[in-house]
Write an enzyme that holds these catalytic residues in place. Sequence first.
Site, PDB file in Angstrom:
ATOM      1  N   HIS A 179       9.885   6.155   7.193  1.00  0.00           N
ATOM      2  CA  HIS A 179       8.216   5.649   6.691  1.00  0.00           C
ATOM      3  C   HIS A 179       7.709   4.874   7.831  1.00  0.00           C
ATOM      4  O   HIS A 179       7.404   3.533   7.675  1.00  0.00           O
ATOM      5  CB  HIS A 179       8.643   4.637   5.360  1.00  0.00           C
ATOM      6  CG  HIS A 179       7.330   4.075   4.784  1.00  0.00           C
ATOM      7  ND1 HIS A 179       6.271   3.639   5.170  1.00  0.00           N
ATOM      8  CD2 HIS A 179       7.279   4.136   3.264  1.00  0.00           C
ATOM      9  CE1 HIS A 179       5.399   3.330   4.299  1.00  0.00           C
ATOM     10  NE2 HIS A 179       5.915   3.526   3.171  1.00  0.00           N
ATOM     11  N   GLU A 198       4.532   9.687   7.741  1.00  0.00           N
ATOM     12  CA  GLU A 198       6.064   9.619   7.216  1.00  0.00           C
ATOM     13  C   GLU A 198       6.876  10.859   7.080  1.00  0.00           C
ATOM     14  O   GLU A 198       6.251  11.866   6.547  1.00  0.00           O
ATOM     15  CB  GLU A 198       6.179   8.938   5.596  1.00  0.00           C
ATOM     16  CG  GLU A 198       5.322   7.655   5.835  1.00  0.00           C
ATOM     17  CD  GLU A 198       5.329   6.898   4.241  1.00  0.00           C
ATOM     18  OE1 GLU A 198       6.285   7.350   3.545  1.00  0.00           O
ATOM     19  OE2 GLU A 198       4.323   6.601   3.781  1.00  0.00           O
TER      20      GLU A 198
HETATM   21  C1  BG6 Z   1       4.415   4.905   0.415  1.00  0.00           C
HETATM   22  C2  BG6 Z   1       4.156   5.319  -0.801  1.00  0.00           C
HETATM   23  O1  BG6 Z   1       5.229   5.811   1.040  1.00  0.00           O
HETATM   24  O2  BG6 Z   1       4.804   3.525   0.462  1.00  0.00           O
HETATM   25  C3  BG6 Z   1       3.075   4.666  -1.557  1.00  0.00           C
HETATM   26  O3  BG6 Z   1       3.746   6.732  -0.810  1.00  0.00           O
HETATM   27  C4  BG6 Z   1       3.592   2.981  -1.414  1.00  0.00           C
HETATM   28  O4  BG6 Z   1       2.975   4.840  -3.011  1.00  0.00           O
HETATM   29  C5  BG6 Z   1       4.037   2.679   0.083  1.00  0.00           C
HETATM   30  O5  BG6 Z   1       2.714   2.233  -1.931  1.00  0.00           O
HETATM   31  C6  BG6 Z   1       4.482   1.340   0.300  1.00  0.00           C
HETATM   32  O6  BG6 Z   1       5.560   1.033  -0.731  1.00  0.00           O
HETATM   33  P1  BG6 Z   1       6.374  -0.323  -0.853  1.00  0.00           P
HETATM   34  O7  BG6 Z   1       7.403  -0.132  -1.632  1.00  0.00           O
HETATM   35  O8  BG6 Z   1       7.014  -0.676   0.658  1.00  0.00           O
HETATM   36  O9  BG6 Z   1       5.172  -1.122  -1.094  1.00  0.00           O
END
Ligand code: BG6
Length: 266
Positions: free
Chosen positions: A141, A240
């Site tokens: 990510h 990502e």
């Molecule tokens: C992204 C998702 O990969 O991560 C989003 O597609 C999400 O929907 C974002 O809001 C952040 O996620 P988190 O759990 O780290 O707040």
Amino acid sequence: MIEECKWRGLDAIRLSNREGEATVTLNGAHVVSYRRAGGEELLWLSAKSHYAEGKPIRGGIPVCWPWFGPVQEPAHGVARISRWEFAGGTEREDGGTEGCFRLKSGDLEAELTVTAGRALRVELKTRWTGTGPMELTEALHTYFRISDIGKIWITGLENAPFVDKLTGETKTESAAIRIDRETDRVYHSSGTTELHDGGRTVRIAKRGSNSTVVWNPWRDKSIRMADFGDDEYPGMVCVETANAGADAVTLTPGEWHSITATIEEF
Ligand code: BG6
């Protein structure tokens, strides 16, 4: 060089050589920093992030595993909030410095190999040791540090179908991506993408990945996130390397599956 260090109070491993350096915390096997020699920091980090064992870091490269998204608790899986074991490192002949991290979660094993050099390479391998098939979703990510969300564009996803997670609609991308609002999309694509920011180009090449997620929370969602500054969203974008949604991978017992992102800046 491969060194144990502390990073914002967390145990970490620094991988460095004359071409680049990366820092990986054992909490999450999280790449929190990478820079090419003579270059600037590639990865974005929130000034509001938690830096504590068992909490996700907001920025860098969270490893979402063995599920992507809030499909189960905790959101994005257990990997990013677990302590990984450092399994050693190597100075490679091609000039990269490599560190390997391992995690076991029930009948699943993960191995993350980070190689720092002229490029940053991150490979996540998964093995299922249970019985019957197992469905895996995952993402590297990656939060990129950018000059301004209004000035960047992303190429390589033209013609790719995507699910817009904000509306649930499936559409097809028609042009280079520019972001001017909250954006949360899962593209079905195994191709290379490029992030363009003024004179800088960041190339994200991948293997074993059929999804590319593009995310920027914009202001309202940032305000709702405790670990994300209200006005920080213009400085970041996530591109990502993933297998998400319909691109879930079915693992059979004993089989290794691997996903790799190779990120290089020009
Ligand atoms: C992204 C998702 O990969 O991560 C989003 O597609 C999400 O929907 C974002 O809001 C952040 O996620 P988190 O759990 O780290 O707040």
